[in-house]
Design an enzyme around this catalytic site. Structure first.
Site, PDB file in Angstrom:
ATOM      1  N   ALA A 122      -1.011   7.994  -3.114  1.00 59.16           N
ATOM      2  CA  ALA A 122      -0.082   8.867  -2.699  1.00 59.16           C
ATOM      3  C   ALA A 122       1.220   7.968  -2.309  1.00 59.16           C
ATOM      4  CB  ALA A 122      -0.690   9.701  -1.456  1.00 59.16           C
ATOM      5  N   GLU A 123       0.986   7.162  -1.692  1.00 59.73           N
ATOM      6  CA  GLU A 123       2.138   6.127  -1.064  1.00 59.73           C
ATOM      7  C   GLU A 123       2.943   5.823  -2.319  1.00 59.73           C
ATOM      8  OE1 GLU A 123       3.130   5.705   1.702  1.00 59.73           O
ATOM      9  OE2 GLU A 123       1.746   6.502   3.196  1.00 59.73           O
ATOM     10  N   SER A 124       2.234   5.204  -3.119  1.00 54.70           N
ATOM     11  CA  SER A 124       3.104   4.295  -4.169  1.00 54.70           C
ATOM     12  C   SER A 124       2.715   4.606  -5.618  1.00 54.70           C
ATOM     13  CB  SER A 124       2.912   2.708  -4.013  1.00 54.70           C
ATOM     14  OG  SER A 124       1.534   2.468  -4.338  1.00 54.70           O
ATOM     15  N   TYR A 219       1.911  15.492   2.827  1.00 58.27           N
ATOM     16  CA  TYR A 219       1.191  14.072   2.472  1.00 58.27           C
ATOM     17  C   TYR A 219      -0.092  14.291   2.639  1.00 58.27           C
ATOM     18  CZ  TYR A 219       0.031   9.243   3.348  1.00 58.27           C
ATOM     19  OH  TYR A 219      -0.494   8.110   3.450  1.00 58.27           O
TER      20      TYR A 219
END
Length: 232
Positions: A122-124, A219
């Protein structure tokens, strides 16, 4: 049998109707015009009115219609949950390169590796070179201040990049922070994720609940979708 087909005809919502009869075998024919632009073209219904006329179509019938039967109803994307809406984390480019670092970091903190992998996805999207507009770095999108908290200063590791950009180091920092957040919020994964995104202070400020920030709420949902997909 007398039948009437009602079909949405593209932009503008024009309705096309037609009557036909058949004997012996009931024949259901629906002609679709401009399906690409018809927002409800994949929701087909049928009902018989008081005069014995069978109506079929893809435009929602009126509230007065009785005995409506949905012949084929595919819910829109906004209604789909979890695995139906998200691509698998395993399909993202870079997964194979990041997997070992993330699994080792998870093992060092006694965390579920699938959870750590979901956060990185999810972050990168497993892009070890990712740098956000706010300055978050690498696989786990670690902030420089967080890296410093865990003993990684801004010394370059190669090419003048911040030391936290090194994938193994980045995975370790992000996972240590995630482990601390899980301990802080009694193992509640969603609260830990909210704190990872918005900061632990924001979660505490809102009574140890997910803050009412759309970005943070989306998120948390995104990471949990990835996580559930990895557990299948």
């Amino acid at each position: 049998m007398t039948m009437k087909a009602t079909v949405l005809g593209g932009v503008g919502g024009r309705i096309r109707s037609g009557f036909f009869s058949c004997r012996g075998v009931v024949l259901l024919v629906v002609l679709f015009v401009g399906l690409q632009s018809a927002p409800r073209a994949n929701q087909i219904w049928e009902f018989v009115d008081k005069d014995g006329v069978t109506h079929i179509g893809n435009v929602p019938p009126s509230a007065q219609s009785r005995g409506v039967i949905w012949l084929n109803r595919v819910p829109p994307a906004s209604e789909l949950k979890g695995k139906e809406r998200s691509a698998s984390a395993l399909q993202l480019p870079g997964y194979e390169d990041a997997k070992l670092h993330l699994e080792e970091a998870a093992a060092a903190q006694s965390l579920d590796p699938a959870f750590v992998i979901a956060v990185a996805a999810a972050e990168s999207a497993f892009n070890a070179k990712a740098i956000s507009r706010k300055g978050a770095l690498g696989l786990m999108q670690v902030m420089p201040a967080t890296a410093e908290r865990y003993g990684v200063a801004a010394r370059p590791f190669s090419g003048g990049e911040h030391a936290a950009m090194e994938p193994k180091v980045n995975a370790q920092i992000g996972t240590r922070y995630l482990a601390d957040l899980l301990r802080m919020f009694d193992g509640d994964k969603e609260l830990a994720l909210a704190a990872y995104n918005a900061g632990e202070g924001a979660v505490i400020k809102y009574g140890r609940r997910i803050p009412p920030y759309p970005e943070t709420q989306q998120y948390v949902e995104k990471v949990m979708r990835f996580y559930r997909g990895l557990l299948r």
